[in-house]
Design an enzyme around this catalytic site. Structure first.
Site, PDB file in Angstrom:
ATOM      1  N   ASP A 181       1.008  -1.103   0.149  1.00  0.00           N
ATOM      2  CA  ASP A 181       0.080  -0.049   0.063  1.00  0.00           C
ATOM      3  C   ASP A 181       0.974   1.220  -0.032  1.00  0.00           C
ATOM      4  O   ASP A 181       1.657   1.340   0.764  1.00  0.00           O
ATOM      5  CB  ASP A 181      -0.846   0.053   1.236  1.00  0.00           C
ATOM      6  CG  ASP A 181      -2.059  -0.994   1.330  1.00  0.00           C
ATOM      7  OD1 ASP A 181      -2.031  -1.695   0.284  1.00  0.00           O
ATOM      8  OD2 ASP A 181      -2.808  -1.430   2.137  1.00  0.00           O
ATOM      9  N   ASP A 218     -14.811  -3.273  -0.879  1.00  0.00           N
ATOM     10  CA  ASP A 218     -14.440  -2.831   0.351  1.00  0.00           C
ATOM     11  C   ASP A 218     -15.641  -2.610   1.040  1.00  0.00           C
ATOM     12  O   ASP A 218     -16.394  -1.802   0.637  1.00  0.00           O
ATOM     13  CB  ASP A 218     -13.497  -1.741   0.316  1.00  0.00           C
ATOM     14  CG  ASP A 218     -12.285  -2.028  -0.665  1.00  0.00           C
ATOM     15  OD1 ASP A 218     -11.518  -3.076  -0.634  1.00  0.00           O
ATOM     16  OD2 ASP A 218     -12.153  -0.894  -1.547  1.00  0.00           O
TER      17      ASP A 218
END
Length: 175
Positions: free
Chosen positions: A8, A129
């Site tokens: 990330d 998500d």
């Protein structure tokens, strides 16, 4: 079993956020390339990259870092974060990623997802998500009324090659 490590990227560094909160981060590597080399040395052949700044801004931001990771011999990657146009998908593929992860645009239930899946067969993955079962978009800044399972069914019908599901309440908590 295939385990795909994640890199990330936020502000040029490799981080882990707690429950998607941009101000609650742990820096694991100052340089994403160091993270890629670490996972390659650990035996990874595939990396999941998230451009966190791109997810929030709505367009890829860390293209230089992604391109460098994709040039590592023996390492393939998929990229998510801000890929909301067909042009952005093509540019990501041109950087060398093997697959792209679409989130926000998939949640809109627009023809975009079907068109992307048709134009880039086997290359489109959908990232779902969810916060308490509802889909979050735009870098997890907004929670919609869309049920995650219903979105998954829609994405399958639209031709997505894979779905990646993240329970935001658990993300970054090691639970």
């Amino acid at each position: 079993m295939l385990i795909i490590p994640a890199i990330d990227i936020k502000d040029g560094r490799c981080v882990r956020l707690v429950q998607g909160e941009m101000d609650r981060e742990t820096v694991y590597f100052e340089y994403p390339m160091d993270a890629a080399r670490h996972w390659l040395n650990e035996g990874a052949a595939f990396i999941h990259i998230v451009d966190l700044n791109g997810a929030v801004e709505g367009r890829p931001v860390h293209t230089r870092e992604v391109a460098a990771i994709c040039k590592q011999p023996g390492l393939a990657a998929e990229l998510g974060g801000g890929l909301r146009t067909l042009e952005a998908i093509q540019e990501a593929l041109d950087l060398g990623v093997q697959r792209v992860v679409i989130g926000t645009k998939a949640a809109e239930h627009s023809p975009f997802l079907s068109v992307a899946c048709e134009k880039f067969p086997t290359k489109v993955v959908v990232g779902i998500d969810a916060r308490e079962g509802k889909v979050a978009v735009k870098g997890w800044k907004e929670t919609t009324a869309i049920d995650a399972l219903e979105l998954a069914k829609y994405c399958e019908a639209a031709g997505a090659s894979r779905i990646i599901y993240t329970d935001i309440s658990r993300d970054g908590t090691r639970q």
